[in-house]
Design an enzyme around this catalytic site. Structure first.
Site, mmCIF file in Angstrom:
data_model
loop_
_atom_site.group_PDB
_atom_site.id
_atom_site.type_symbol
_atom_site.label_atom_id
_atom_site.label_comp_id
_atom_site.label_asym_id
_atom_site.label_seq_id
_atom_site.Cartn_x
_atom_site.Cartn_y
_atom_site.Cartn_z
ATOM 1 N N ARG A 26 0.839 -1.204 0.000
ATOM 2 C CA ARG A 26 0.000 0.000 0.000
ATOM 3 C C ARG A 26 0.864 1.240 0.000
ATOM 4 N NH1 ARG A 26 -4.886 -0.846 3.146
ATOM 5 N NH2 ARG A 26 -5.866 -2.633 2.158
ATOM 6 N N SER A 114 -8.275 -0.480 -1.914
ATOM 7 C CA SER A 114 -9.329 -0.922 -1.002
ATOM 8 C C SER A 114 -10.195 0.256 -0.556
ATOM 9 C CB SER A 114 -8.710 -1.653 0.189
ATOM 10 O OG SER A 114 -9.713 -2.271 0.942
ATOM 11 N N HIS A 115 -10.235 0.509 0.756
ATOM 12 C CA HIS A 115 -11.117 1.541 1.317
ATOM 13 C C HIS A 115 -10.355 2.831 1.601
ATOM 14 C CE1 HIS A 115 -9.033 -0.523 4.500
ATOM 15 N NE2 HIS A 115 -9.099 0.592 5.188
ATOM 16 N N LYS A 124 -3.047 -6.430 -3.834
ATOM 17 C CA LYS A 124 -3.344 -7.647 -3.075
ATOM 18 C C LYS A 124 -2.974 -8.816 -3.971
ATOM 19 C CE LYS A 124 -6.928 -5.568 -0.224
ATOM 20 N NZ LYS A 124 -8.366 -5.440 0.065
ATOM 21 N N ASP A 248 -17.121 -2.021 0.670
ATOM 22 C CA ASP A 248 -15.969 -1.127 0.666
ATOM 23 C C ASP A 248 -15.486 -0.975 -0.782
ATOM 24 O OD1 ASP A 248 -14.475 -3.479 0.245
ATOM 25 O OD2 ASP A 248 -12.777 -2.687 1.378
ATOM 26 N N ASP A 250 -13.212 -2.005 -2.734
ATOM 27 C CA ASP A 250 -12.838 -3.107 -3.624
ATOM 28 C C ASP A 250 -13.660 -4.365 -3.394
ATOM 29 O OD1 ASP A 250 -11.542 -3.672 -1.185
ATOM 30 O OD2 ASP A 250 -9.975 -4.815 -2.209
ATOM 31 N N ASP A 252 -14.266 -6.448 -0.826
ATOM 32 C CA ASP A 252 -13.978 -7.589 0.045
ATOM 33 C C ASP A 252 -14.518 -7.379 1.457
ATOM 34 O OD1 ASP A 252 -12.093 -5.747 0.860
ATOM 35 O OD2 ASP A 252 -10.339 -6.979 0.346
ATOM 36 N N ARG A 253 -15.179 -6.228 1.697
ATOM 37 C CA ARG A 253 -15.804 -6.013 3.016
ATOM 38 C C ARG A 253 -17.248 -5.572 2.826
ATOM 39 N NH1 ARG A 253 -14.072 -2.170 6.369
ATOM 40 N NH2 ARG A 253 -12.951 -1.003 4.788
ATOM 41 N N HIS A 335 -14.768 -8.118 6.676
ATOM 42 C CA HIS A 335 -14.162 -9.188 5.874
ATOM 43 C C HIS A 335 -14.783 -10.496 6.368
ATOM 44 C CE1 HIS A 335 -10.732 -7.296 3.789
ATOM 45 N NE2 HIS A 335 -10.473 -6.613 4.888
HETATM 46 ZN ZN LIG Z 1 -11.280 -3.905 0.751
#
Ligand SMILES: [Zn+2]
Length: 468
Positions: A26, A114-115, A124, A248, A250, A252-253, A335
Site C-alpha cells: 500500500r 481498497s477503502h 493484493k 468497501d 474493492d 472484500d468487506r 471481511h
Molecule cells: Zn477492501
C-alpha cells in the site's frame, strides 16, 4: 534449475520503506508508490512465480484513477519476467480471486487501494490459490532490491470473467419470500457486478452510487465508518426495505443495516451466518478476530460450534481457516470468508447472496435477528493516529506492563484484556498508521471503567490518549 537461471542482473529497485506491509502492498501515489514500483513488483513477482513453477497470473484492478496506469506497468513487468498475464480488467478484488480459481491460474494480483483515500493505491496478491503475504511480501522486496529478475517473453491475454463471476454468485442464491433491498456501492469497484447481480435477484432492489468513480464523490467507500452509511440508512427507511447492504471500495468487506436503520457490524452479521453454517456443519470451528464481540464467541458455542479467536488481517484469517478446516470466518471490519460452498476468501458480494438466502428462506426479518442478539454495551472500533514507526512499540510496552501486573491477556494480536467488567483491546493496524481500541461490557458504568483502563495504559506507554 535455479529460479533466476538465465536472469540478467538489472539495477535494483527499492520500494519506499512503508509500502511492503504484512498482507498487502500500500502507498500514496506520487509520494510512496508509482508506476515504476508496479513494474518492479511485476518483475519480482514473475521471478518468485517461476521459482514456484508457475507462469499464468490473473491481473485485475479497481476503479481508482491511478489503477489503469499501475495495472499496465505491473502487466509489463510480469510479461518481461516471463509470466503470461491473464488480463481480467476492472472489477472488485474478489472477482480477481474468483478468476484465479475459475481459470486455474498460478497466481493473481489486484491493483487496489481498497477503502483508503482516493490518492492511495496498492496490490493484493495470491500465489497459487492462497494469499501471498508476510515473509513472501518481504521476499518480493529483496528480489526487487537485488535486481536479479527472471527474464522471458510472456503474453498479455484478455481474459474477462465478469459473466462467469456473476453466474457463480447467483448460483448459491436460494429463493423464498421476496425481499426489499437497498445497496450502496459507494462508487467503488463493485458497481458493475452489483448492478448485474441485483438485476437478476428476485425482489425489489434499489442501487445507490453504482457508477464506478475513483474520486468517490458521494461518500467514502468504507462501511465501517457510520457516517458513510447515512445515505444507505435513509434510503432503507424511505423505501421500507428490510436490509441495506454496502461494500468497501474493492468489495472484500460488507456493511449491513437492518430495516430499522440499525448498523450491524461484521461480528453481529456473523451470528446469523454462523447459525446457518453450523446447522449443516455441526461442531465446526468458526473463526472471528480479536475485535469481535464476546457475544459472537458465546453464540458460536451455544450453536454447538467451536469458537476460535484469531488475528485481524484478511490474509492471516484466510490461511488460518484453511489450516483449521473452518467453513466460515469473519472480522468485525466486514471481511467475511466462506469455505462452505465457496473458495475460502473474502467476497462481500457472495456474503450478501448468502445473507439474502437466509432471510428469503426464513420467516425472521433482519431486524428480528438483531433483536434476538445478546445486548452488549460496546464501543465501535476506535482508531487514532500513531506513526507506523512507533505503533508496534507502543503495544509492546502496554503488553509488558500488563504482564507485570498479572492481567489476563490474549496476545494473539495486540492485547485483548479480560477483566471483571468485560474486555478491552489495543492493537496496531497493519494497514494504516493507527492504533485500534475497542471495549465491551454489560453496562455503561463498566464500559466507562474499561475505557479509563485503555487511556491509562496508553498514557503509561507514552501516548496521549484520545478522547473517547
Ligand atoms: Zn477492501
Amino acid at each position: 534449475m535455479s529460479p533466476r537461471a538465465g536472469g540478467k542482473r538489472a539495477p535494483g529497485h527499492a520500494f519506499h520503506p512503508t509500502v511492503l506491509r504484512e498482507y498487502d502492498i500500500r502507498g500514496i501515489i506520487g509520494q510512496t508508490l508509482s508506476a515504476a514500483d508496479a513494474h518492479a513488483l511485476g518483475r519480482a513477482y514473475a521471478t518468485l512465480l517461476r521459482g514456484a513453477g508457475g507462469r499464468r497470473v490473473c491481473l485485475g484492478f479497481d476503479g481508482r484513477l491511478s489503477s489503469p496506469e499501475l495495472a499496465e506497468a505491473l502487466g509489463e513487468g510480469l510479461r518481461t519476467g516471463g509470466s503470461d498475464v491473464l488480463w481480467i480488467g476492472r472489477g472488485p478484488t474478489p472477482m480477481l480471486y474468483f478468476a484465479v480459481h475459475h481459470l486455474n491460474a498460478d497466481g493473481g494480483i489486484q491493483v487496489t487501494g481498497s477503502h483508503n483515500p482516493p490518492d492511495h493505491n496498492g496490490f493484493k496478491m495470491m500465489l497459487g490459490k492462497t494469499s501471498l503475504y508476510g515473509a513472501r511480501i518481504q521476499e518480493l522486496g529483496r528480489i526487487a532490491a537485488s535486481g536479479e529478475f527472471a527474464t522471458g517473453a510472456g503474453r498479455i491475454i484478455d481474459s474477462p470473467v465478469f459473466d462467469a463471476y456473476v453466474e457463480r454468485l447467483l448460483s448459491d442464491f436460494r429463493g423464498g419470500r421476496e425481499l426489499r433491498v437497498v445497496w450502496d456501492a459507494g462508487n467503488g469497484a463493485t458497481g458493475e457486478v452489483l448492478a448485474a447481480l441485483a438485476a437478476r435477484l428476485p425482489g425489489r432492489h434499489v442501487l445507490l452510487y453504482a457508477e464506478i468513480d475513483g474520486r468517490f464523490p458521494n461518500h467514502h467507500p468504507d462501511p465501517t465508518v457510520p457516517e458513510n452509511l447515512v445515505d444507505l440508512i435513509r434510503t432503507v427507511q424511505a423505501e421500507g426495505a428490510e436490509v441495506g447492504i454496502a461494500f468497501d471500495g474493492d468489495g472484500d468487506r460488507i456493511g449491513v443495516v437492518d430495516g430499522q436503520g440499525r448498523i450491524m457490524f461484521g461480528d453481529q452479521l456473523m451470528q446469523i451466518l454462523a447459525a446457518d453454517v453450523l446447522a449443516r456443519h455441526p461442531g465446526a470451528p468458526i473463526l472471528a478476530d480479536v475485535k469481535a464481540s464476546q457475544a459472537l464467541f458465546d453464540e458460536i458455542g451455544r450453536l454447538g460450534g467451536k469458537p476460535v479467536m484469531y488475528k485481524t488481517g484478511h490474509s492471516l484469517m484466510k490461511a488460518a481457516m484453511a489450516e483449521m478446516g473452518a467453513p466460515l470466518a469473519g472480522e468485525m471490519s466486514g471481511h467475511i470468508f466462506y469455505s462452505d460452498g465457496f473458495y475460502g476468501h473474502d467476497d462481500a458480494l457472495y456474503v450478501a447472496v448468502r445473507l439474502l438466502t437466509i432471510l428469503a428462506r426464513g420467516e425472521r426479518t433482519l431486524a428480528g435477528w438483531r433483536d434476538r442478539m445478546a445486548p452488549m454495551v460496546n464501543t465501535p472500533e476506535l482508531r487514532f493516529d500513531c506513526p507506523d514507526e512507533t505503533k508496534f512499540g507502543v503495544i509492546e510496552r502496554v503488553k509488558a506492563r500488563l504482564e507485570a501486573e498479572g492481567a489476563e491477556v490474549n496476545a494473539i494480536d495486540g492485547v485483548r484484556v479480560m477483566t471483571a467488567d468485560g474486555w478491552w483491546l489495543l492493537r496496531a493496524s497493519n494497514t494504516q498508521a493507527v492504533l485500534v481500541a475497542r471495549a465491551e461490557a454489560t453496562d455503561d458504568a463498566a464500559l466507562a471503567r474499561l475505557k479509563q483502563q485503555i487511556a491509562a495504559n496508553l498514557a503509561a506507554a507514552g501516548v496521549t490518549p484520545p478522547a473517547f
